[in-house]
Design a protein around this motif. Sequence first.
Motif, PDB file in Angstrom:
ATOM      1  N   ILE A   1      36.613  42.485  46.742  1.00  0.00           N
ATOM      2  CA  ILE A   1      37.610  41.828  45.709  1.00  0.00           C
ATOM      3  C   ILE A   1      38.963  41.668  46.484  1.00  0.00           C
ATOM      4  O   ILE A   1      39.703  42.526  46.831  1.00  0.00           O
ATOM      5  N   LEU A   2      39.486  40.376  46.685  1.00  0.00           N
ATOM      6  CA  LEU A   2      40.676  40.015  47.550  1.00  0.00           C
ATOM      7  C   LEU A   2      41.852  39.891  46.424  1.00  0.00           C
ATOM      8  O   LEU A   2      41.665  39.127  45.621  1.00  0.00           O
ATOM      9  N   VAL A   3      42.718  40.567  46.302  1.00  0.00           N
ATOM     10  CA  VAL A   3      43.874  40.982  45.609  1.00  0.00           C
ATOM     11  C   VAL A   3      44.990  40.270  45.978  1.00  0.00           C
ATOM     12  O   VAL A   3      45.539  40.675  47.138  1.00  0.00           O
ATOM     13  N   ASP A   4      45.686  39.320  45.151  1.00  0.00           N
ATOM     14  CA  ASP A   4      46.879  38.842  45.475  1.00  0.00           C
ATOM     15  C   ASP A   4      48.025  39.804  45.042  1.00  0.00           C
ATOM     16  O   ASP A   4      48.672  40.332  45.894  1.00  0.00           O
ATOM     17  N   ASN A   5      48.172  40.026  43.722  1.00  0.00           N
ATOM     18  CA  ASN A   5      49.062  40.739  42.879  1.00  0.00           C
ATOM     19  C   ASN A   5      50.743  40.737  43.564  1.00  0.00           C
ATOM     20  O   ASN A   5      51.186  41.798  43.643  1.00  0.00           O
ATOM     21  N   GLY A   6      50.774  39.441  43.932  1.00  0.00           N
ATOM     22  CA  GLY A   6      52.480  39.423  44.182  1.00  0.00           C
ATOM     23  C   GLY A   6      52.486  38.996  45.757  1.00  0.00           C
ATOM     24  O   GLY A   6      53.506  38.479  45.992  1.00  0.00           O
ATOM     25  N   ARG A   7      51.427  39.133  46.316  1.00  0.00           N
ATOM     26  CA  ARG A   7      51.645  39.002  48.019  1.00  0.00           C
ATOM     27  C   ARG A   7      52.057  37.669  48.229  1.00  0.00           C
ATOM     28  O   ARG A   7      52.641  37.429  49.179  1.00  0.00           O
ATOM     29  N   SER A   8      51.338  36.445  47.632  1.00  0.00           N
ATOM     30  CA  SER A   8      51.405  35.254  48.264  1.00  0.00           C
ATOM     31  C   SER A   8      52.597  34.431  48.039  1.00  0.00           C
ATOM     32  O   SER A   8      53.219  33.771  48.658  1.00  0.00           O
ATOM     33  N   ARG A   9      53.520  35.023  46.818  1.00  0.00           N
ATOM     34  CA  ARG A   9      54.695  34.931  46.821  1.00  0.00           C
ATOM     35  C   ARG A   9      55.756  35.390  47.806  1.00  0.00           C
ATOM     36  O   ARG A   9      56.791  34.713  48.042  1.00  0.00           O
ATOM     37  N   LEU A  10      55.348  36.105  48.507  1.00  0.00           N
ATOM     38  CA  LEU A  10      56.082  36.417  49.620  1.00  0.00           C
ATOM     39  C   LEU A  10      55.998  35.746  50.961  1.00  0.00           C
ATOM     40  O   LEU A  10      56.906  35.517  51.967  1.00  0.00           O
ATOM     41  N   LEU A  11      54.569  34.897  51.060  1.00  0.00           N
ATOM     42  CA  LEU A  11      54.463  34.062  52.141  1.00  0.00           C
ATOM     43  C   LEU A  11      55.603  33.145  52.531  1.00  0.00           C
ATOM     44  O   LEU A  11      56.064  32.512  51.618  1.00  0.00           O
TER      45      LEU A  11
ATOM     46  N   VAL B   1      45.235  49.782  46.704  1.00  0.00           N
ATOM     47  CA  VAL B   1      45.317  48.315  45.978  1.00  0.00           C
ATOM     48  C   VAL B   1      44.778  48.953  44.329  1.00  0.00           C
ATOM     49  O   VAL B   1      45.428  48.275  43.369  1.00  0.00           O
ATOM     50  N   SER B   2      43.830  49.979  44.456  1.00  0.00           N
ATOM     51  CA  SER B   2      43.330  50.348  43.050  1.00  0.00           C
ATOM     52  C   SER B   2      44.546  51.185  42.315  1.00  0.00           C
ATOM     53  O   SER B   2      44.262  51.225  41.135  1.00  0.00           O
ATOM     54  N   GLU B   3      45.532  51.733  43.004  1.00  0.00           N
ATOM     55  CA  GLU B   3      46.601  52.342  42.535  1.00  0.00           C
ATOM     56  C   GLU B   3      47.419  51.307  41.767  1.00  0.00           C
ATOM     57  O   GLU B   3      47.790  51.515  40.673  1.00  0.00           O
ATOM     58  N   GLU B   4      47.664  50.247  42.500  1.00  0.00           N
ATOM     59  CA  GLU B   4      48.476  48.988  42.109  1.00  0.00           C
ATOM     60  C   GLU B   4      47.906  48.737  40.862  1.00  0.00           C
ATOM     61  O   GLU B   4      48.729  48.283  39.812  1.00  0.00           O
ATOM     62  N   SER B   5      46.495  48.488  40.749  1.00  0.00           N
ATOM     63  CA  SER B   5      45.894  47.720  39.595  1.00  0.00           C
ATOM     64  C   SER B   5      45.646  48.969  38.443  1.00  0.00           C
ATOM     65  O   SER B   5      45.258  48.341  37.216  1.00  0.00           O
TER      66      SER B   5
ATOM     67  N   ARG C   1      27.960  34.410  53.908  1.00  0.00           N
ATOM     68  CA  ARG C   1      26.583  33.917  54.594  1.00  0.00           C
ATOM     69  C   ARG C   1      25.933  35.179  54.953  1.00  0.00           C
ATOM     70  O   ARG C   1      24.614  35.423  54.954  1.00  0.00           O
ATOM     71  N   ARG C   2      26.531  36.584  54.858  1.00  0.00           N
ATOM     72  CA  ARG C   2      26.014  37.743  55.297  1.00  0.00           C
ATOM     73  C   ARG C   2      25.450  38.475  54.160  1.00  0.00           C
ATOM     74  O   ARG C   2      25.345  39.775  54.229  1.00  0.00           O
ATOM     75  N   GLY C   3      25.797  37.889  52.771  1.00  0.00           N
ATOM     76  CA  GLY C   3      25.281  38.521  51.723  1.00  0.00           C
ATOM     77  C   GLY C   3      26.209  39.178  50.832  1.00  0.00           C
ATOM     78  O   GLY C   3      25.984  39.909  50.029  1.00  0.00           O
ATOM     79  N   THR C   4      27.460  39.133  51.342  1.00  0.00           N
ATOM     80  CA  THR C   4      28.756  39.799  50.644  1.00  0.00           C
ATOM     81  C   THR C   4      29.166  38.834  49.695  1.00  0.00           C
ATOM     82  O   THR C   4      29.501  37.854  49.945  1.00  0.00           O
ATOM     83  N   ALA C   5      29.327  39.208  48.289  1.00  0.00           N
ATOM     84  CA  ALA C   5      30.024  38.476  47.325  1.00  0.00           C
ATOM     85  C   ALA C   5      31.443  38.811  47.241  1.00  0.00           C
ATOM     86  O   ALA C   5      32.190  39.648  47.341  1.00  0.00           O
ATOM     87  N   VAL C   6      32.209  37.478  47.544  1.00  0.00           N
ATOM     88  CA  VAL C   6      33.732  37.647  47.496  1.00  0.00           C
ATOM     89  C   VAL C   6      34.572  36.978  46.199  1.00  0.00           C
ATOM     90  O   VAL C   6      33.824  36.159  45.732  1.00  0.00           O
ATOM     91  N   HIS C   7      35.130  37.774  45.812  1.00  0.00           N
ATOM     92  CA  HIS C   7      35.949  37.547  44.730  1.00  0.00           C
ATOM     93  C   HIS C   7      37.264  37.552  44.798  1.00  0.00           C
ATOM     94  O   HIS C   7      38.031  38.223  45.616  1.00  0.00           O
ATOM     95  N   TRP C   8      38.173  36.648  44.202  1.00  0.00           N
ATOM     96  CA  TRP C   8      39.383  36.531  44.105  1.00  0.00           C
ATOM     97  C   TRP C   8      40.291  36.932  43.007  1.00  0.00           C
ATOM     98  O   TRP C   8      39.979  36.540  41.863  1.00  0.00           O
ATOM     99  N   ALA C   9      41.127  37.564  42.995  1.00  0.00           N
ATOM    100  CA  ALA C   9      42.229  38.240  41.858  1.00  0.00           C
ATOM    101  C   ALA C   9      43.584  37.829  42.004  1.00  0.00           C
ATOM    102  O   ALA C   9      44.061  38.440  43.041  1.00  0.00           O
ATOM    103  N   GLU C  10      44.010  37.375  41.239  1.00  0.00           N
ATOM    104  CA  GLU C  10      45.390  37.035  41.303  1.00  0.00           C
ATOM    105  C   GLU C  10      46.398  38.212  40.948  1.00  0.00           C
ATOM    106  O   GLU C  10      47.438  38.303  41.401  1.00  0.00           O
ATOM    107  N   THR C  11      45.820  38.830  39.985  1.00  0.00           N
ATOM    108  CA  THR C  11      46.649  40.197  39.811  1.00  0.00           C
ATOM    109  C   THR C  11      45.704  41.583  39.643  1.00  0.00           C
ATOM    110  O   THR C  11      44.555  41.526  39.876  1.00  0.00           O
ATOM    111  N   GLY C  12      46.484  42.608  39.699  1.00  0.00           N
ATOM    112  CA  GLY C  12      45.880  43.707  39.594  1.00  0.00           C
ATOM    113  C   GLY C  12      44.657  43.840  38.303  1.00  0.00           C
ATOM    114  O   GLY C  12      43.719  44.404  38.528  1.00  0.00           O
TER     115      GLY C  12
END
Lengths: 495, 262
Positions: free
Chosen positions: A290-300, A114-118, A77-88
Amino acid sequence: MDATSHSFKRNVHARLGDEALQANLRRFGGGFADRRRDAVGRVDDFEALRDRASEIRAEVLTHLDHWLLAFEAEATRRGTAVHWAETGAEANQILLGIARAAGVQRVIKSKSMVSEESGLNAVLGAAGIEVTETDLGEYILQLADEPPSHIIAPAIHKSRDEVSALFAEHHGTPLTRDIPALCEEARQHLRPRFLQADMGVSGGNFLIAETGSVAIVTNEGNGRMVTTLPRVHVAITGIEKVLPTLDDLSAILRVLPRSATGQDITNYVSVLTGTRDAGADDGPEQNHVILVDNGRSRLLGGALHDALRCIRCGACMNHCPVYQNIGGHAYGWVYPGPIGAILTPAFLGLEKALDLPQASTLCAACEVVCPVRIPLPELMRTLREQEMEQGLRPWHERLSIRLWRWLALHPALYAVATRWGIRVLRWLAGKDGQVHRLPGLDGWTEGRDMPAPQGSTFRDQWRTQLAAREAQGKARAAATPVAMAAAGAARSKAP
Amino acid sequence: MRIGFFVTCLVDAVRPRIGFASIQLLEAAGCTVEVPAAQTCCGQPGFNSGDRASGTRLAQVFLEQFESFDAVVAPSGSCVAMIRDYPGLFADQPALAERLQRLVSRTHELLDFLTHHAPQPLPAGALPLRATYHDSCSGLRNLGIKHQPRQLLATCDGVDLCEMRDAEICCGFGGSFSVKLGEIATRMADNKCNHALATQPDAILGGDLGCLLNIEGRLRRRGDQRTQVLHVAEVLAAGQLAASGELPAPGQFVGMPVTTKD
């Protein structure tokens, strides 16, 4: 980032033998720990602040999907583009796509784990885009072509002389031991890069659902320039970093800098919302997250769920005696120390980091300082259980634990086994009462002697003594238990 | 007060003297002490290596052996911390968890028991000894054992306790860690020895035999045959005896050469 976490023991051996690194580790030693203690002492009830921070993080993780979607809606709504990434890798491709679409040739970065992860820098470099790290520590490491060894002080393993030599080599300047001069030198080299860049890439300490903002906590001011000077800003961060409100951010900021560097507050706290306002002089024309999962959701919801509370303060490694002796690189991936011993196997797979959950004495120094009360030793023990259950430990280790447990469940046999163990140890011991080499337990005797047992077991001696007490018919014999034990020990072969 | 004494594997096997010293102190503090013969291990070595059954199965052995006592005492913070974790392992068996909870809440580490839970305080002791104390991790962080050993040692006339730097930092023992990652453990033990020796002690003291063996093992390998490494109970018991004139030379009692400073 390429992991070497599978060869942890080799890494450790190399680091313990690296005199320069050891000197650097010793030089800083407990610096952060001392500063944290002082900072915590200046607050009335730090434990209550830890409770509040833990509750906030726990609550977010319970309803993570809700808060992420709320963040996305408000940010959009405030003009930011949100992207979803499953992996790095996916995150890298998204970022590369944004860069290409905007005709980006030069990127400046502020610190992002996170950019070190990817492995983002390598991907951008391969695409012909020039990347410059602008956090001083990260800049040093970029010149040295090394990964960070600490999550908030990435170049903590380097001495000023090493930095000076690096700068001399890359900047063509004379060597200097003057730290302000070195900082000024970096500043002079970075300034034009800030002004020429078309894209700034930052991490994101927190995402604020209420306002759709990215919050960044820094000390050097480079984060401000990275996020406001170039025409495109991209924040890349983990999906677990969301907080419901600005009030929550304020509660977390009470514990984060104090736990990390011992500061009451960092030099800069930036809350970045949307793009440049009409008529404003600065701010990006495009803002992306960029919202990065890279294994996080597996821990939930699983056994390691609580590790996602982490706010990346580094207190666990600052207080970990293992980390303090081997440094961050030995852990072999992005996150070192106790939290790394959990996240590395969690993100990469347990089989790729078998030694990391073992790399702790479970001394709990980390647990008592963690600002969000992650039960780090318990999580490491949980991973050890998983290694055992999945048959990932060596066969002889699994067999010996089963055999030991079986014996321990049969007290009479356990007593016999103990007696025999004592005999063997006493037979192996030298005249000085120490075992110098113990086959099968070389891990101990390579660096330490093993004090030999004193004689027969306590319980065998106690039985004899009880009989003697009864024979004397007195509750407290003239010869007290200890004196008799001493006499007994003197009679038997003196260890 | 009828005490069940949980001797612990290491004390039983390697240094029985600590067991006798503990019983002497418990009796001096007004307790009646029994040693259940069929006791075994608290389960920690297996449990911390990832074998959960070590914890759950041995918890039941412990319950069988010790439930009838007024209190249980062990000369190790690490074993008591393991025992205190038992009820949490039986979330699916609330009745058993509750029985265990009642038992583990009256299970105490020796020095904590003598300071806060014993029927009467220890009589004053006397022993000339310059010492430094290492805070073992489980006792310190899981059981809050910090002032207890210091307070008890202060009742022993002649004990000169000098605090070392980083007394609360782990010595590197960590059970199986000390073997699996012996190189790190050795370095950590080295740091501990350096800080301890900087206080020029006759003896390095602690409350957990695992740590003491780790520290002593490193000291001896470094060639130090002089500095004693003792459990606080050994010192207190020797102090009691010396005060009552029962032993001519304290050094003989602890089974090592009398300390001489040159």
